[in-house]
Enzyme design. Structure first.
Site, mmCIF file in Angstrom:
data_model
loop_
_atom_site.group_PDB
_atom_site.id
_atom_site.type_symbol
_atom_site.label_atom_id
_atom_site.label_comp_id
_atom_site.label_asym_id
_atom_site.label_seq_id
_atom_site.Cartn_x
_atom_site.Cartn_y
_atom_site.Cartn_z
ATOM 1 N N THR A 20 0.748 -1.140 -0.090
ATOM 2 C CA THR A 20 0.043 -0.027 -0.155
ATOM 3 C C THR A 20 0.599 1.335 0.098
ATOM 4 O O THR A 20 0.290 2.345 0.137
ATOM 5 C CB THR A 20 -0.924 -0.034 1.254
ATOM 6 O OG1 THR A 20 -0.097 -0.087 2.382
ATOM 7 C CG2 THR A 20 -2.041 -1.071 1.156
ATOM 8 N N TRP A 21 2.121 1.313 -0.302
ATOM 9 C CA TRP A 21 2.880 2.322 -0.258
ATOM 10 C C TRP A 21 2.385 3.412 -1.499
ATOM 11 O O TRP A 21 2.327 2.892 -2.592
ATOM 12 C CB TRP A 21 4.523 2.083 -0.625
ATOM 13 C CG TRP A 21 5.449 3.249 -0.524
ATOM 14 C CD1 TRP A 21 5.349 4.369 0.392
ATOM 15 C CD2 TRP A 21 6.542 3.324 -1.307
ATOM 16 N NE1 TRP A 21 6.358 5.043 -0.063
ATOM 17 C CE2 TRP A 21 7.074 4.649 -0.829
ATOM 18 C CE3 TRP A 21 6.905 2.669 -2.336
ATOM 19 C CZ2 TRP A 21 8.052 5.106 -1.736
ATOM 20 C CZ3 TRP A 21 7.876 3.097 -3.239
ATOM 21 C CH2 TRP A 21 8.629 4.432 -2.617
ATOM 22 N N ASP A 47 -0.234 -5.279 3.508
ATOM 23 C CA ASP A 47 0.633 -4.670 4.190
ATOM 24 C C ASP A 47 0.718 -3.081 4.013
ATOM 25 O O ASP A 47 0.338 -2.697 3.044
ATOM 26 C CB ASP A 47 2.055 -5.071 3.555
ATOM 27 C CG ASP A 47 3.278 -4.564 4.301
ATOM 28 O OD1 ASP A 47 3.949 -5.131 5.148
ATOM 29 O OD2 ASP A 47 3.788 -3.330 3.782
ATOM 30 N N TYR A 52 3.511 5.612 5.781
ATOM 31 C CA TYR A 52 2.920 5.660 4.438
ATOM 32 C C TYR A 52 1.722 6.799 4.317
ATOM 33 O O TYR A 52 0.827 6.371 4.988
ATOM 34 C CB TYR A 52 2.294 4.217 4.056
ATOM 35 C CG TYR A 52 3.318 3.304 3.567
ATOM 36 C CD1 TYR A 52 4.689 3.400 3.749
ATOM 37 C CD2 TYR A 52 2.819 1.954 3.514
ATOM 38 C CE1 TYR A 52 5.352 2.226 3.497
ATOM 39 C CE2 TYR A 52 3.389 0.815 3.413
ATOM 40 C CZ TYR A 52 4.929 1.239 3.285
ATOM 41 O OH TYR A 52 5.799 -0.024 3.211
ATOM 42 N N GLN A 164 10.730 -8.352 5.954
ATOM 43 C CA GLN A 164 10.424 -7.815 4.707
ATOM 44 C C GLN A 164 11.589 -6.822 4.070
ATOM 45 O O GLN A 164 12.048 -5.908 4.749
ATOM 46 C CB GLN A 164 9.222 -7.142 5.143
ATOM 47 C CG GLN A 164 8.517 -6.257 3.648
ATOM 48 C CD GLN A 164 7.150 -5.423 4.055
ATOM 49 O OE1 GLN A 164 7.430 -4.314 3.644
ATOM 50 N NE2 GLN A 164 6.519 -5.866 4.914
#
Length: 283
Positions: A20-21, A47, A52, A164
């Protein structure tokens, strides 16, 4: 959508999830539509992070979850900023994230990248959150192999759910040390920016031609072939972002593709792993 055990708790998680960046910069109707299309196609791993959009992405995801109405089907992940990652700060940051997400519990909470706060303090905060039932697991992001081992030393065996890291066809550095360390320690490896953040191989490049040929043979797209390559091994996951429903469905379909040895070999030759880097690549 294929699932596989995620880290030490062995919970089955889709091999392809949703990042979702910068998603908050898309029209909200499109962004939520893309998330919902992903849910419908089995991409229930979502995620996000407080970083963000300064919380705007979490708020967007929260509205999508509320509209979806089936929270129990989702695997929701967020991250604490290093500047907030003292013991108390970690707990407070998580509580703010939960409020924006409109949920009572995160499935996974990560330290976004290594910072100045002692890792012992951050992990103590994670353990406080576990004890309070506000998270089900914790992990790290952008940790090299040595730091990952340090996190396991502090937290104990079976506590670090994942690392991650940046991973795409033109940036395979994590295969040298991070991926082997994840296997050794029982942590999942989640690859972010799997399309290279706008640098996906062009159709006219050697690599682009190989992807196109493999995609044509399978009735797939080059991006689907790329995703299938990145999750080809056990313990690996990818979280592409999509801001349009059709792109989310395209990403999800990659979760059903299992590449053969010859296909993997051709991709590896077109996109060499490269030398061992001095530092872990990040975006």
């Amino acid at each position: 959508m294929r699932t596989r055990p995620f880290g030490p708790n062995s919970r089955p998680v889709p091999v392809i999830g949703q990042g979702t960046w910068l998603l908050e910069t898309a029209p909200e109707r499109d962004a939520i539509g893309a998330l919902h299309a992903g849910f419908e196609a089995g991409m229930t791993h979502v995620d996000t992070a407080e970083y963000y959009g300064d919380g705007a992405a979490e708020s967007l995801v929260g509205r999508a979850i509320e509209a979806w109405g089936r929270r129990e089907e989702l695997f929701i992940v967020s991250k604490v900023l290093p500047d907030h990652a003292s013991r108390r700060g970690t707990v407070e940051a998580c509580e703010r994230s939960l409020e924006r997400l409109r949920i009572e519990q995160l499935d996974l909470y990560l330290l976004h990248w290594p910072g100045d706060e002692p890792l012992e303090e951050t992990i103590a905060g994670f353990e406080d959150l576990l004890g309070a039932g506000k998270i089900l697991a914790w992990g790290v992001s952008n940790f090299d192999a040595d730091l990952l081992r340090r996190a396991v030393e502090i937290g104990g065996p079976g506590r670090v759910a994942c690392d991650q890291v940046l991973y795409h066809l033109q940036e395979r550095a994590i295969e040298h040390a991070v991926l082997p360390a994840c296997r050794e320690l029982g942590a999942a490896m989640v690859g972010y920016s799997p399309f290279g953040s706008g640098k996906f191989p062009s159709p006219g490049s050697r690599g682009g031609q190989v992807l196109a040929e493999l995609a044509k043979a399978r009735g797939a797209t080059p991006r689907q072939i790329a995703l299938a390559f990145l999750v080809r091994e056990e313990g690996t996951f990818a979280i592409p972002k999509a801001a349009q429903p059709q792109h989310a469905r395209e990403n999800a379909a990659a979760g059903a593709i299992e590449l053969g040895e010859d296909e993997v070999r051709r991709i590896e030759e077109a996109f060499p792993r490269g030398a061992v880097p001095r530092e872990l690549p990040v975006i």
